[in-house]
Design a protein around this motif. Structure first.
Motif, PDB file in Angstrom:
ATOM      1  N   PRO A   1      65.746 -31.015  17.152  1.00 34.50           N
ATOM      2  CA  PRO A   1      67.126 -30.524  17.069  1.00 34.50           C
ATOM      3  C   PRO A   1      67.832 -30.451  18.424  1.00 34.50           C
ATOM      4  CG  PRO A   1      65.561 -28.731  16.729  1.00 34.50           C
ATOM      5  CD  PRO A   1      64.763 -29.993  16.763  1.00 34.50           C
ATOM      6  N   ASN A   2      67.060 -30.503  19.539  1.00 35.21           N
ATOM      7  CA  ASN A   2      67.688 -30.448  20.872  1.00 35.21           C
ATOM      8  C   ASN A   2      67.922 -31.827  21.475  1.00 35.21           C
ATOM      9  OD1 ASN A   2      67.910 -27.636  21.069  1.00 35.21           O
ATOM     10  ND2 ASN A   2      65.729 -27.478  21.609  1.00 35.21           N
ATOM     11  N   PHE A   3      67.775 -32.857  20.694  1.00 38.32           N
ATOM     12  CA  PHE A   3      68.039 -34.233  21.135  1.00 38.32           C
ATOM     13  C   PHE A   3      67.245 -34.576  22.409  1.00 38.32           C
ATOM     14  CE2 PHE A   3      71.779 -32.798  18.825  1.00 38.32           C
ATOM     15  CZ  PHE A   3      72.138 -33.874  18.032  1.00 38.32           C
ATOM     16  N   ILE A   4      65.946 -34.256  22.401  1.00 39.79           N
ATOM     17  CA  ILE A   4      65.120 -34.536  23.587  1.00 39.79           C
ATOM     18  C   ILE A   4      64.865 -36.048  23.655  1.00 39.79           C
ATOM     19  CG2 ILE A   4      62.891 -34.106  24.733  1.00 39.79           C
ATOM     20  CD1 ILE A   4      64.800 -31.632  24.542  1.00 39.79           C
ATOM     21  N   LEU A   5      65.232 -36.635  24.807  1.00 41.20           N
ATOM     22  CA  LEU A   5      65.041 -38.079  24.989  1.00 41.20           C
ATOM     23  C   LEU A   5      63.555 -38.364  25.175  1.00 41.20           C
ATOM     24  CD1 LEU A   5      66.096 -40.993  25.542  1.00 41.20           C
ATOM     25  CD2 LEU A   5      66.248 -40.348  27.950  1.00 41.20           C
ATOM     26  N   GLU A   6      63.045 -39.297  24.387  1.00 42.08           N
ATOM     27  CA  GLU A   6      61.641 -39.704  24.528  1.00 42.08           C
ATOM     28  C   GLU A   6      61.555 -41.217  24.713  1.00 42.08           C
ATOM     29  OE1 GLU A   6      59.184 -36.206  22.260  1.00 42.08           O
ATOM     30  OE2 GLU A   6      59.367 -38.111  21.221  1.00 42.08           O
TER      31      GLU A   6
ATOM     32  N   HIS B   1      72.371 -26.550  11.524  1.00 45.01           N
ATOM     33  CA  HIS B   1      71.146 -26.149  12.208  1.00 45.01           C
ATOM     34  C   HIS B   1      71.366 -26.368  13.700  1.00 45.01           C
ATOM     35  CE1 HIS B   1      66.861 -25.506  12.528  1.00 45.01           C
ATOM     36  NE2 HIS B   1      66.610 -26.714  12.990  1.00 45.01           N
ATOM     37  N   HIS B   2      70.995 -25.357  14.513  1.00 46.67           N
ATOM     38  CA  HIS B   2      71.182 -25.454  15.968  1.00 46.67           C
ATOM     39  C   HIS B   2      72.638 -25.790  16.323  1.00 46.67           C
ATOM     40  CE1 HIS B   2      67.165 -25.335  18.111  1.00 46.67           C
ATOM     41  NE2 HIS B   2      66.869 -25.088  16.848  1.00 46.67           N
ATOM     42  N   SER B   3      73.581 -25.186  15.611  1.00 52.76           N
ATOM     43  CA  SER B   3      75.024 -25.309  15.861  1.00 52.76           C
ATOM     44  C   SER B   3      75.638 -26.665  15.542  1.00 52.76           C
ATOM     45  CB  SER B   3      75.392 -24.971  17.326  1.00 52.76           C
ATOM     46  OG  SER B   3      74.816 -23.766  17.692  1.00 52.76           O
ATOM     47  N   VAL B   4      74.875 -27.538  14.924  1.00 50.14           N
ATOM     48  CA  VAL B   4      75.473 -28.829  14.533  1.00 50.14           C
ATOM     49  C   VAL B   4      75.159 -29.155  13.066  1.00 50.14           C
ATOM     50  CG1 VAL B   4      75.684 -29.994  16.790  1.00 50.14           C
ATOM     51  CG2 VAL B   4      73.548 -30.161  15.526  1.00 50.14           C
ATOM     52  N   TRP B   5      75.988 -29.997  12.498  1.00 50.97           N
ATOM     53  CA  TRP B   5      75.797 -30.454  11.120  1.00 50.97           C
ATOM     54  C   TRP B   5      75.015 -31.768  11.122  1.00 50.97           C
ATOM     55  CZ3 TRP B   5      77.012 -27.701   6.824  1.00 50.97           C
ATOM     56  CH2 TRP B   5      77.838 -26.587   6.991  1.00 50.97           C
ATOM     57  N   TRP B   6      73.955 -31.771  10.308  1.00 51.43           N
ATOM     58  CA  TRP B   6      73.064 -32.932  10.253  1.00 51.43           C
ATOM     59  C   TRP B   6      73.172 -33.600   8.893  1.00 51.43           C
ATOM     60  CZ3 TRP B   6      70.267 -33.796  14.739  1.00 51.43           C
ATOM     61  CH2 TRP B   6      70.171 -32.737  15.631  1.00 51.43           C
ATOM     62  N   LEU B   7      73.066 -34.918   8.875  1.00 45.29           N
ATOM     63  CA  LEU B   7      73.053 -35.672   7.616  1.00 45.29           C
ATOM     64  C   LEU B   7      71.612 -35.672   7.095  1.00 45.29           C
ATOM     65  CD1 LEU B   7      74.863 -37.360   5.709  1.00 45.29           C
ATOM     66  CD2 LEU B   7      74.125 -39.391   6.966  1.00 45.29           C
ATOM     67  N   VAL B   8      71.373 -34.859   6.089  1.00 44.73           N
ATOM     68  CA  VAL B   8      70.023 -34.745   5.533  1.00 44.73           C
ATOM     69  C   VAL B   8      69.779 -35.870   4.521  1.00 44.73           C
ATOM     70  CG1 VAL B   8      68.494 -33.233   4.175  1.00 44.73           C
ATOM     71  CG2 VAL B   8      70.030 -32.243   5.878  1.00 44.73           C
ATOM     72  N   GLY B   9      70.850 -36.243   3.784  1.00 48.73           N
ATOM     73  CA  GLY B   9      70.672 -37.279   2.758  1.00 48.73           C
ATOM     74  C   GLY B   9      71.980 -37.916   2.342  1.00 48.73           C
ATOM     75  N   ASP B  10      71.862 -38.974   1.529  1.00 47.53           N
ATOM     76  CA  ASP B  10      73.044 -39.598   0.917  1.00 47.53           C
ATOM     77  C   ASP B  10      72.863 -39.516  -0.601  1.00 47.53           C
ATOM     78  OD1 ASP B  10      70.921 -41.699   1.305  1.00 47.53           O
ATOM     79  OD2 ASP B  10      72.348 -42.930   0.189  1.00 47.53           O
TER      80      ASP B  10
ATOM     81  N   PRO C   1      69.724 -37.177  11.546  1.00 46.27           N
ATOM     82  CA  PRO C   1      68.575 -36.330  11.869  1.00 46.27           C
ATOM     83  C   PRO C   1      67.601 -37.047  12.812  1.00 46.27           C
ATOM     84  CG  PRO C   1      68.401 -37.148   9.626  1.00 46.27           C
ATOM     85  CD  PRO C   1      69.741 -37.601  10.141  1.00 46.27           C
ATOM     86  N   ASN C   2      67.105 -36.309  13.792  1.00 44.61           N
ATOM     87  CA  ASN C   2      66.141 -36.882  14.734  1.00 44.61           C
ATOM     88  C   ASN C   2      64.739 -36.742  14.164  1.00 44.61           C
ATOM     89  OD1 ASN C   2      68.211 -37.341  16.596  1.00 44.61           O
ATOM     90  ND2 ASN C   2      68.046 -35.249  17.389  1.00 44.61           N
ATOM     91  N   PRO C   3      63.825 -37.657  14.549  1.00 41.39           N
ATOM     92  CA  PRO C   3      62.437 -37.453  14.132  1.00 41.39           C
ATOM     93  C   PRO C   3      61.976 -36.090  14.668  1.00 41.39           C
ATOM     94  CG  PRO C   3      62.621 -39.215  15.776  1.00 41.39           C
ATOM     95  CD  PRO C   3      64.007 -38.842  15.374  1.00 41.39           C
ATOM     96  N   GLY C   4      61.072 -35.479  13.942  1.00 38.41           N
ATOM     97  CA  GLY C   4      60.543 -34.178  14.379  1.00 38.41           C
ATOM     98  C   GLY C   4      61.420 -33.017  13.964  1.00 38.41           C
ATOM     99  N   MET C   5      62.423 -33.258  13.135  1.00 45.62           N
ATOM    100  CA  MET C   5      63.248 -32.142  12.672  1.00 45.62           C
ATOM    101  C   MET C   5      62.651 -31.597  11.404  1.00 45.62           C
ATOM    102  SD  MET C   5      67.094 -32.918  13.649  1.00 45.62           S
ATOM    103  CE  MET C   5      67.501 -31.426  12.837  1.00 45.62           C
ATOM    104  N   MET C   6      62.501 -30.292  11.380  1.00 47.53           N
ATOM    105  CA  MET C   6      61.898 -29.659  10.215  1.00 47.53           C
ATOM    106  C   MET C   6      62.980 -28.949   9.429  1.00 47.53           C
ATOM    107  SD  MET C   6      58.776 -30.368  10.631  1.00 47.53           S
ATOM    108  CE  MET C   6      57.227 -29.538  10.746  1.00 47.53           C
ATOM    109  N   PHE C   7      63.166 -29.360   8.210  1.00 47.64           N
ATOM    110  CA  PHE C   7      64.059 -28.597   7.344  1.00 47.64           C
ATOM    111  C   PHE C   7      63.185 -27.697   6.487  1.00 47.64           C
ATOM    112  CE2 PHE C   7      66.584 -32.634   7.968  1.00 47.64           C
ATOM    113  CZ  PHE C   7      67.492 -32.072   8.855  1.00 47.64           C
TER     114      PHE C   7
END
Ligand code: 4AZ
Length: 484
Positions: A145-150, A441-450, A359-365
């Motif tokens: 959720p913190n957009f950590i660059l990997e 989540h974490h102050s932003v809106w995420w696209l969970v699905g379509d 959604p970034n990988p590693g995001m837990m809903f």
């Protein structure tokens, strides 16, 4: 969007659903017929040779001789040949430009500047396919959720966060470009403290002016203790706060700016499906919306920042340049029900037109995570599409539960996610397809699905089924990158 919990929404009827002439002009009477070929002053010749002028004067309309006809034909052929040569040169120049500028045809990614092209699916798949392995050496992702660059290390076959020491926006823009974003949307790079990592990618600042990825080396330490948090686009902002949304239970008419990523997709002036803005050029929708003849980009018009279908009738909408359906979409099972639409002209972001975050990988809903759906779909099973944009809160339903015999009996694949109320009453419905399922989540809106499918609308034990966006993020980035 179906809801039986709130007051019945007002009913609206949806009114939404192209030679030179073969002979030279006849000379004036008495004029010399061949002014270019013969002198007007007759030469002094023996008198028995008939004089051309005499010969001509009594005849009214003799056709021009063959020589002029041949000359005229020759001239026409030369003109046609010249035009053909110009056209051929223009086409050749276009192709030279195209291959110098783009190298790879659309939908393929070039291995560095080698001219070798790879399919997006071969990119960062752990197998080196490019001549110099570029398909595995420029692999970046945003994690959590913190957009950590990997950055992926093909040597150790694992992902490493990037130490923020010596990092700057120029590096951030390179990483964003390598994910398929345009530098125009670049938001920021920030250092965030993170103690959970044991190994990092660090910048070798003494390496000189070389490629970013050649400057990175793995290290067990990071002096600042901060890792790079990278935002390639300012996404997931709504001008309406999440707390207001929480007070509204059961489905309501949306206000402008509440779901700024929501778009209405029209065919022949009729709303057909929903979609979500992810960049100025790209939208996410459902693959089942763009099946068969609807896979033609020219069929579609996109409307953004508008609440009522009525208003769309007076606007022209955005044209679609490209539609990419997931290659593994299955019509029967609705496996991989996701597609990308690229607009011909970019959207201008405003308070009412904004992207949602992928959604970034590693995001837990959470298993019951509160999510929201929005759309112009029918307000009851078999109804007409709605004039107003509606929304409703729907909790996620665990896959194992949704797959139980009394719900969907094993039909929920890993590419799907269930959301809704098993008691019925709230759901997505016909016309909501392709539209967003989002969470805050974490102050932003995420696209969970379509929005994908379901048995009926708002039927007990038959919740809505959505494409599981977390599974598709990687496919989306690769295809945005291949079709920049
Ligand atoms: C549809 O046909 C549709 N209740 C969308 C969602 C659901 C059912 C049908 C889920 O667009």
């Amino acid at each position: 969007m179906t809801s039986t919990l709130g007051p019945p929404p007002p009913y609206y009827e949806n009114r939404g659903f192209q030679p030179e002439p073969p002979y030279a002009a006849r000379p004036a009477a008495g004029a010399h017929p061949y002014p270019q070929l013969f002198s007007t002053n007759p030469p002094s010749v023996p008198s028995y040779i008939p004089r051309v002028a005499t010969h001509q004067s009594s005849r009214p309309a003799a056709p021009p001789p063959r020589r002029t006809c041949a000359a005229s034909l020759r001239k026409t052929i030369i003109i046609i040949l010249s035009i053909l040569i110009v056209i051929c040169c223009a086409i050749a120049a276009f192709f030279i430009w195209y291959f110098v500028e783009n190298h790879c045809l659309s939908s393929l990614i070039e291995c560095g500047s080698s001219g070798v092209c790879m399919s997006p699916s071969q990119w960062c798949d752990g197998v080196s396919d490019c001549p110099n392995g570029e398909d595995e050496t420029r692999c970046v992702r945003l994690f959590g959720p913190n957009f950590i660059l990997e950055v992926y290390s093909p040597v150790s076959k694992s992902w490493y966060p990037v130490c923020h020491d010596d990092w700057n926006d120029d590096y951030g823009k390179i990483a964003c470009k390598d994910m398929g974003y345009s530098v125009d949307t670049y938001f920021y790079s920030r250092g965030v403290p993170d103690v959970s990592f044991k190994s990092y990618m660090k910048l070798n600042t003494s390496a000189g002016n070389i490629d970013l990825y050649k400057k990175l080396y793995s290290s067990g330490s990071c002096a600042s203790g901060n890792v790079v948090s990278l935002r390639c686009i300012e996404c997931g902002l709504s001008s309406k706060s999440a707390s207001i949304m929480n007070r509204i239970v059961g489905g309501s008419g949306a206000v402008l700016g509440q779901w700024p990523w929501q778009v209405s997709l029209h065919v022949q002036g009729t709303h057909v499906c929903g979609g979500s803005i992810i960049t100025p050029h790209w939208l996410v929708t459902a693959a089942h919306c763009v099946e068969g003849r609807l896979s033609d980009p020219h069929s579609w018009r996109v409307y953004a920042g508008i609440l009522n279908q009525d208003e769309m009738l007076f606007r022209s909408g955005y044209k679609v340049q490209l539609i990419i359906s997931h290659p593994d979409y299955d019509t029967d099972s609705k496996d991989n029900d996701v597609a990308l639409m690229k607009l011909e002209t970019p959207l201008s972001f405003t308070e009412t037109v904004r992207p949602v975050c992928l959604p970034n990988p590693g995001m837990m809903f959470q298993p019951n995570q509160q999510c929201w759906i929005s759309g112009w779909g029918a307000e009851y099973q078999g109804g007409k599409t709605s004039n107003n944009l509606n929304y409703v809160a729907v909790p996620l339903i665990e896959r194992s539960r949704c797959n139980s015999v009394y719900i969907y009996n094993g039909m929920i694949l890993p590419t799907m996610i269930c959301a809704g109320d098993l008691a019925g009453g709230i759901d997505s419905c016909q016309g909501d397809s392709g539209g967003p399922l989002v969470t805050h989540h974490h102050s932003v809106w995420w696209l969970v699905g379509d929005t994908s499918w379901g048995t009926g609308c708002a039927t007990p034990n038959k919740p809505g089924v959505y494409g599981n966006m977390t599974v598709f993020t990687d496919w989306i980035y690769k295809n945005m990158q291949a079709n920049r």
